[in-house]
Write a protein that holds these residues in place. Structure first.
Motif, PDB file in Angstrom:
ATOM      1  N   ASP A  96      44.165  29.512  42.108  1.00  0.00           N
ATOM      2  CA  ASP A  96      44.445  30.891  42.459  1.00  0.00           C
ATOM      3  C   ASP A  96      43.257  31.753  42.042  1.00  0.00           C
ATOM      4  O   ASP A  96      42.695  31.549  40.970  1.00  0.00           O
ATOM      5  N   HIS A  97      42.908  32.725  42.863  1.00  0.00           N
ATOM      6  CA  HIS A  97      41.715  33.508  42.520  1.00  0.00           C
ATOM      7  C   HIS A  97      41.956  34.464  41.358  1.00  0.00           C
ATOM      8  O   HIS A  97      41.013  34.922  40.738  1.00  0.00           O
ATOM      9  N   ALA A  98      43.233  34.756  41.063  1.00  0.00           N
ATOM     10  CA  ALA A  98      43.602  35.512  39.858  1.00  0.00           C
ATOM     11  C   ALA A  98      42.753  36.751  39.664  1.00  0.00           C
ATOM     12  O   ALA A  98      41.926  36.829  38.749  1.00  0.00           O
ATOM     13  N   SER A  99      42.961  37.758  40.510  1.00  0.00           N
ATOM     14  CA  SER A  99      41.957  38.823  40.574  1.00  0.00           C
ATOM     15  C   SER A  99      41.650  39.490  39.245  1.00  0.00           C
ATOM     16  O   SER A  99      40.482  39.599  38.875  1.00  0.00           O
ATOM     17  N   LEU A 159      52.171  33.327  49.819  1.00  0.00           N
ATOM     18  CA  LEU A 159      52.020  32.615  51.095  1.00  0.00           C
ATOM     19  C   LEU A 159      51.647  31.146  50.894  1.00  0.00           C
ATOM     20  O   LEU A 159      51.565  30.386  51.845  1.00  0.00           O
ATOM     21  N   TRP A 160      51.414  30.762  49.644  1.00  0.00           N
ATOM     22  CA  TRP A 160      50.837  29.452  49.299  1.00  0.00           C
ATOM     23  C   TRP A 160      51.447  28.268  50.058  1.00  0.00           C
ATOM     24  O   TRP A 160      50.712  27.473  50.658  1.00  0.00           O
ATOM     25  N   PRO A 161      52.758  28.091  50.065  1.00  0.00           N
ATOM     26  CA  PRO A 161      53.307  26.900  50.743  1.00  0.00           C
ATOM     27  C   PRO A 161      53.024  26.896  52.251  1.00  0.00           C
ATOM     28  O   PRO A 161      53.120  25.859  52.888  1.00  0.00           O
ATOM     29  N   PHE A 177      57.992  37.002  40.364  1.00  0.00           N
ATOM     30  CA  PHE A 177      56.819  37.420  41.118  1.00  0.00           C
ATOM     31  C   PHE A 177      56.183  36.307  41.922  1.00  0.00           C
ATOM     32  O   PHE A 177      55.346  36.555  42.730  1.00  0.00           O
ATOM     33  N   TRP A 178      56.656  35.102  41.730  1.00  0.00           N
ATOM     34  CA  TRP A 178      56.138  34.066  42.625  1.00  0.00           C
ATOM     35  C   TRP A 178      57.243  33.387  43.444  1.00  0.00           C
ATOM     36  O   TRP A 178      57.228  33.430  44.665  1.00  0.00           O
ATOM     37  N   ILE A 179      58.181  32.750  42.754  1.00  0.00           N
ATOM     38  CA  ILE A 179      59.175  31.949  43.462  1.00  0.00           C
ATOM     39  C   ILE A 179      59.979  32.789  44.457  1.00  0.00           C
ATOM     40  O   ILE A 179      60.110  32.445  45.627  1.00  0.00           O
ATOM     41  N   ASP A 212      30.856  55.925  60.149  1.00  0.00           N
ATOM     42  CA  ASP A 212      31.792  56.963  59.710  1.00  0.00           C
ATOM     43  C   ASP A 212      33.079  56.386  59.132  1.00  0.00           C
ATOM     44  O   ASP A 212      33.847  57.089  58.487  1.00  0.00           O
ATOM     45  N   LEU A 213      33.300  55.086  59.429  1.00  0.00           N
ATOM     46  CA  LEU A 213      34.510  54.447  58.909  1.00  0.00           C
ATOM     47  C   LEU A 213      34.245  53.919  57.517  1.00  0.00           C
ATOM     48  O   LEU A 213      33.185  53.384  57.240  1.00  0.00           O
ATOM     49  N   HIS A 214      35.185  54.114  56.639  1.00  0.00           N
ATOM     50  CA  HIS A 214      35.038  53.381  55.377  1.00  0.00           C
ATOM     51  C   HIS A 214      36.348  52.706  54.985  1.00  0.00           C
ATOM     52  O   HIS A 214      37.421  53.252  55.158  1.00  0.00           O
ATOM     53  N   GLN A 215      36.169  51.484  54.481  1.00  0.00           N
ATOM     54  CA  GLN A 215      37.336  50.650  54.191  1.00  0.00           C
ATOM     55  C   GLN A 215      37.956  51.054  52.865  1.00  0.00           C
ATOM     56  O   GLN A 215      37.273  51.481  51.932  1.00  0.00           O
ATOM     57  N   ASP A 216      39.250  50.902  52.770  1.00  0.00           N
ATOM     58  CA  ASP A 216      39.977  51.117  51.516  1.00  0.00           C
ATOM     59  C   ASP A 216      39.304  50.289  50.427  1.00  0.00           C
ATOM     60  O   ASP A 216      38.961  49.125  50.632  1.00  0.00           O
ATOM     61  N   GLU A 217      39.108  50.906  49.273  1.00  0.00           N
ATOM     62  CA  GLU A 217      38.366  50.238  48.202  1.00  0.00           C
ATOM     63  C   GLU A 217      39.185  49.168  47.483  1.00  0.00           C
ATOM     64  O   GLU A 217      38.649  48.283  46.834  1.00  0.00           O
ATOM     65  N   ASP A 218      40.495  49.278  47.578  1.00  0.00           N
ATOM     66  CA  ASP A 218      41.354  48.414  46.766  1.00  0.00           C
ATOM     67  C   ASP A 218      41.453  46.997  47.318  1.00  0.00           C
ATOM     68  O   ASP A 218      41.242  46.756  48.501  1.00  0.00           O
ATOM     69  N   VAL A 219      41.811  46.079  46.407  1.00  0.00           N
ATOM     70  CA  VAL A 219      42.159  44.729  46.851  1.00  0.00           C
ATOM     71  C   VAL A 219      43.662  44.550  46.671  1.00  0.00           C
ATOM     72  O   VAL A 219      44.339  45.373  46.050  1.00  0.00           O
ATOM     73  N   LEU A 220      44.142  43.441  47.194  1.00  0.00           N
ATOM     74  CA  LEU A 220      45.578  43.170  47.095  1.00  0.00           C
ATOM     75  C   LEU A 220      45.903  42.407  45.819  1.00  0.00           C
ATOM     76  O   LEU A 220      45.103  41.610  45.320  1.00  0.00           O
ATOM     77  N   ASP A 221      47.083  42.684  45.315  1.00  0.00           N
ATOM     78  CA  ASP A 221      47.608  41.960  44.164  1.00  0.00           C
ATOM     79  C   ASP A 221      47.475  40.451  44.419  1.00  0.00           C
ATOM     80  O   ASP A 221      47.693  39.976  45.531  1.00  0.00           O
ATOM     81  N   THR A 222      47.125  39.725  43.365  1.00  0.00           N
ATOM     82  CA  THR A 222      46.971  38.273  43.497  1.00  0.00           C
ATOM     83  C   THR A 222      48.204  37.609  44.097  1.00  0.00           C
ATOM     84  O   THR A 222      48.109  36.698  44.914  1.00  0.00           O
ATOM     85  N   TRP A 223      49.360  38.084  43.671  1.00  0.00           N
ATOM     86  CA  TRP A 223      50.600  37.452  44.150  1.00  0.00           C
ATOM     87  C   TRP A 223      50.806  37.666  45.640  1.00  0.00           C
ATOM     88  O   TRP A 223      51.613  36.989  46.257  1.00  0.00           O
TER      89      TRP A 223
END
Length: 874
Positions: free
Chosen positions: A81-84, A461-463, A496-498, A445-456
């Motif tokens: 897991d990349h574990a942000s 989606l893992w399985p 938060f996972w199962i 002129d476009l700028h992307q949202d700076e945030d990343v998504l929660d690791t979970w």
RNA sequence: GGGAGUUUAGCUCAGUUGGUUCAGAGCACCUGCCUUACAAGCAGGGGGUCACUGGUUCGACCCCAGUAACUCCCACCA
């Protein structure tokens, strides 16, 4: 070849793992067989193996190896897991050591460093799992930031956004002022701390009076926008609706009323700081209060605080108390123990903070995910976790999925100069969409949202994503392997996972992600404390493996860990595992040391031993099937352990062991080898290395053969009667051994055994030859009358006599007999009491009554036998 | 504060719809053995008021109620 008297796992384990891996024996591809699939709970890419992993992965390996040997197409998918937060923290630290500040880097440059770190140091844990013997299909190793998995996450975000399940909003979040990011509720840990409760006086406007409030955070008064009392509080009736002044800055704020205020606590008067407390925030919303955010992201005070600007919140707290005391606003200060929320990662005190975040609506998705568990479509082992699961799913809150970090999947949202937003897979796509709305726009002129998504948000989606089933829902892998069979996980990530995997599975596959969830316990030390890095009470698993062998440690982990029970870890358990491996090894040495005599016929005792052990192994296999069906893995191991140690080594091998100096007949030898082979197969899922080694020693094998690919022995119809007969013989043998011990008759001295006939049907002669062999009898004779002057004992209701070579202690014998008589009489009494009870005879089922009657008859017979013996001795 | 669970031998745990004197297993312990597979072993043995109190029943470790202790989850009272 001479075998060493001690089993040495170190070189053998390495040899066999290499053998399995280079011959690709863990690999799986779709074929006509039934699949059996486990996806690993991906450890953090920064992680190193700890005891929890050991337990968790040992269980998975046991399950997968067994199924593989049962003819399933078994696949165990590994990955990380990349574990942000964890990884980003690690990379920031690493850069700091090099003298590089994250804030000086561009996002791109930082990510370059992060990837470099990941390639170099990430995934050590996957190497460590190999030492444990984990039979993962390494060719399928996945990482949550692999291109396919990354894209899957983005696709899912866009899809959920389009479905209206994702929204952006200002909410109170848990703010980590060190990592500078929001963290989820689950990532906040509460700790008790000795702190202080400050009683502060607010001057009432237009009066000379004060009202006193109590707070643990005096610096936050600078953000106060009200003071609140309970409407029922008589003490404060007169100040309701008046105004008071915030000390030092003299801002005028209203006194409001709300039932929320606890009249018992403090002064019953609460200051309201909507920007810095979740409850105050809610009250603020209700009463339309202004919200003054006095803190910067890093926990220092900003200009809205008016005072202590730029100073850390804790520094400001100390200084404001001094100033308040000077100005006479402190009524008193009391010591106070309160719970404070700390960030799981940075350990910094969490700051409740209003911020603009992305959320995923949970209610709609939770409903079906709860149903499948309630209806046992997804089964929890142990089932008690259903309760916890239900409780959470019924009270689920929206999931804050954005994190103010760089390491992770960047949110696919693009903002136009006018702040309107476009959700798109790429900047180019966003630009195309933007053009449709506005023709004179440049892509810059476009700028992307700076945030990343929660690791979970990628883990859930893992399985599916390990099979690339989000992007290609009809690909062969996902259709073949999904839903997976078993998930093995710790209880702390149930929610938060199962839970979320179940939601994602139902949303994106219209099917559950797995059929069974095996929830392990928490590994604790002998004092019952959770093993953790910070306590330093966790042994290094690799040291243990070195000391006891992976097989030994695996056994140690499994021996005392029924599903869902905590595991109080003790190294002696590993020792027990190591001893077991050594025991098996020595059984091999015994058999390999025999000379096969082709001319010798099979002795009767060996033929009988075959009958017994064949049935015993059969019964155990049937028992194992049931235990695995119920995920009672500790018990299954113990069943196998006893089958090998007690039944095979202590009984079977001792029976067939040829007398010193003699060879063994070929038939018995081959039977023994076949039995041993079966036992190794049964044990293999638990102890893969030693079983492979022995399996190769037992028979000639080709260099591509492996026990792990052999077919697990199956059960046939069981014959309990035979086992009971053997138990009876074993009781007789134990009695004779005890007699020899007590009377000091050495095993070398041959004795005779006389059995008195006619007394009961249990005196079965099936295993006579075995009794004779193991207790060194020259004869067994059946007689009608008791044998005068001989030693005697009783098994069940049969009398046995052994003519004593030496004189015996009559008094001691009598005493023993009398004790037995008394016991049997007591037993008879209890039976009679039942049978004389009218209500028992009429109320209990017929078979139960019959049973009692038979007990009475047997007891009466036995009493007669004992009394007769006593008479003869007197 | 709300909820769930646990309590059986020195330790870790079994005990499946109430019915053999049913109180079990492994480890630990005690006794005797270096018996040519294994002392990382062999043989034999001791040990529990099934947390407590009451109830239901012919009969309770098992069902019911209450009490106590412990564990976990949720909430986060300034």
């Amino acid at each position: 070849m001479q075998l060493a008297p001690k089993y040495d796992p170190s070189t053998l384990e390495e040899k066999w793992y290499k053998f399995w891996e280079t011959n690709q024996m863990f690999a799986s591809n779709p074929d006509e067989r039934t699949p059996y699939t486990i996806v690993i709970p991906p450890p953090n890419v920064t992680g190193v193996l700890h005891m929890g992993h050991m337990l968790n992965n040992t269980i998975q390996d046991v399950l997968i190896r067994r199924k593989r040997m049962q003819g399933f197409n078994a696949l165990w998918v590994p990955g990380t897991d990349h574990a942000s937060i964890a990884t980003e923290t690690k990379v920031v630290t690493m850069l700091k050591e090099k003298g590089i500040k994250k804030t000086d880097l561009t996002r791109e440059k930082f990510l370059e460093y992060a990837w470099e770190w990941k390639e170099k140091h990430g995934g050590i844990i996957l190497q460590q799992l190999r030492k444990l013997g984990a039979s993962c299909d390494w060719s399928r190793t996945r990482f949550t930031m692999d291109e396919a998995l990354y894209e899957s996450v983005i696709d899912v975000f866009i899809d959920l956004y389009n479905k209206g399940l994702i929204y952006r909003g200002v909410r109170m979040v848990n703010w980590d002022p060190v990592a500078l990011t929001a963290v989820s509720d689950e990532e906040v840990i509460y700790e008790e701390q000795q702190s202080k409760l400050y009683y502060l006086k607010y001057k009432i406007v237009g009066e000379d009076n004060f009202v006193t409030i109590a707070t643990t955070r005096p610096e936050t008064i600078l953000g106060d926008t009200a003071v609140c009392v309970n409407p029922n509080d008589e003490r404060y009736k007169d100040i309701q609706g008046k105004k008071v002044l915030v000390p030092l800055i003299n801002r005028e704020i209203p006194v409001i009323v709300d039932e929320y205020v606890d009249m018992e606590f403090g002064t019953g008067c609460l200051k309201i700081t909507p920007a810095h407390d979740i409850n105050d925030y809610n009250i603020g919303l209700k009463h339309n209060l202004e919200s003054i955010d006095i803190l910067n992201d890093n926990g220092t005070l900003n200009e809205k605080a008016q005072l202590y600007i730029g100073k850390d919140r804790f520094v400001a707290r100390e200084e404001i108390v001094v100033d308040l005391e000077k100005s006479g606003h402190v009524a008193k200060i009391e010591p106070y123990i309160n719970k404070i929320g700390l960030s799981e990662r940075s350990h910094a005190p969490i700051e409740p903070k209003l911020s603009l975040q992305w959320f995923l609506k949970m209610k709609e998705m939770a409903k079906p995910a709860l149903d499948v568990v309630e209806n046992d479509i997804v089964k929890f082992h142990p089932a008690k976790f259903k309760n916890t699961y239900r409780h959470w799913m019924e009270n689920v809150k929206d999931w804050c999925i954005s994190r103010q970090l760089w390491w992770g999947q960047q949110i696919p949202v693009y903002y136009l100069p006018d702040n309107s937003m476009i959700v798109a897979k790429s900047k180019e796509e966003a630009y195309q969409k933007a053009l449709e709305l506005n023709c004179n726009l440049k892509i810059e002129d476009l700028h992307q949202d700076e945030d990343v998504l929660d690791t979970w948000f990628s883990s859930w989606l893992w399985p599916i994503s390990v099979f690339d089933g989000i992007r290609f829902p009809d690909n062969e892998d996902i259709k073949y392997y999904y839903p997976t069979n078993d998930l093995v996980s710790a209880p702390d990530i149930l929610f938060f996972w199962i839970a979320r995997m179940i939601m994602a599975g139902l949303e994106y596959r219209k099917d559950i992600p797995f059929h069974n969830v095996y929830i392990t316990g928490v590994v604790r030390d002998k004092q019952g404390r959770k093993m953790s890095k910070s306590l330093g009470n966790s042994p290094d698993p690799l040291d243990l493996i070195e000391k006891y062998g992976a097989d030994g440690v695996r056994v140690g982990m499994l021996l005392t860990s029924p599903a869902g029970n905590d595991l109080p870890f003790d190294e002696v358990l590993c020792e027990q595992g190591r001893n077991f491996a050594n025991k098996i090894w020595n059984a091999l040495r015994l058999i390999k040391g025999w000379n096969v005599d082709e001319n010798k016929n099979q002795p009767e005792y060996s033929a009988k031993a075959f009958d017994f052990f064949d049935e015993k192994i059969n019964a155990s296999i049937s028992q194992l099937d049931n235990q695995f069906k119920d995920y009672r893995i500790s018990e299954a191991l113990m069943t196998t352990y006893k089958l090998i140690w007690d039944d095979f080594c202590s009984w079977y091998l001792e029976i067939i062991k040829p007398p010193y100096g003699e060879g063994i007949d070929a038939k018995t030898y081959n039977q023994a080898v076949d039995f041993f082979e079966k036992l190794m197969q049964l044990l293999h899922p638990f102890m893969p290395f030693v079983t492979e080694e022995i399996w190769h020693n037992l028979k000639v094998r080709t260099d591509k053969e492996s026990i792990m690919l052999s077919l697990m022995p199956e059960t046939k119809e069981t014959n309990d009667a035979l086992l009971r007969k053997f138990d009876y013989a074993a009781d007789v043998i134990t009695a004779i051994r005890t007699l020899r011990l007590e009377k000091n008759i050495p095993l070398k001295e041959q004795i005779s055994l006389f059995i008195k006939k006619n007394h009961n049907e249990q005196a079965d002669i099936t295993f006579d030859s075995i009794i004779a062999k193991l207790t060194n009898l020259d004869k067994i004779e059946y007689i009608d009358e008791k044998l005068e002057g001989a030693l005697s004992f009783i098994v069940a209701t049969t009398e046995f006599y052994v003519p004593a070579p030496s004189s015996i202690d009559i008094e001691a014998e009598l005493e023993k007999l009398r004790a037995e008589l008394e016991y049997t009489k007591g037993f008879l009494d209890s039976v009679n009491k039942k049978l004389n009870n009218e209500r028992f005879v009429s109320g209990a089922p017929a078979n139960v009554v019959e049973l009692e009657q038979k007990k009475r008859d047997d007891a009466n017979k036995k009493i007669a036998v004992i009394e007769e013996q006593i008479r003869s001795l007197m």
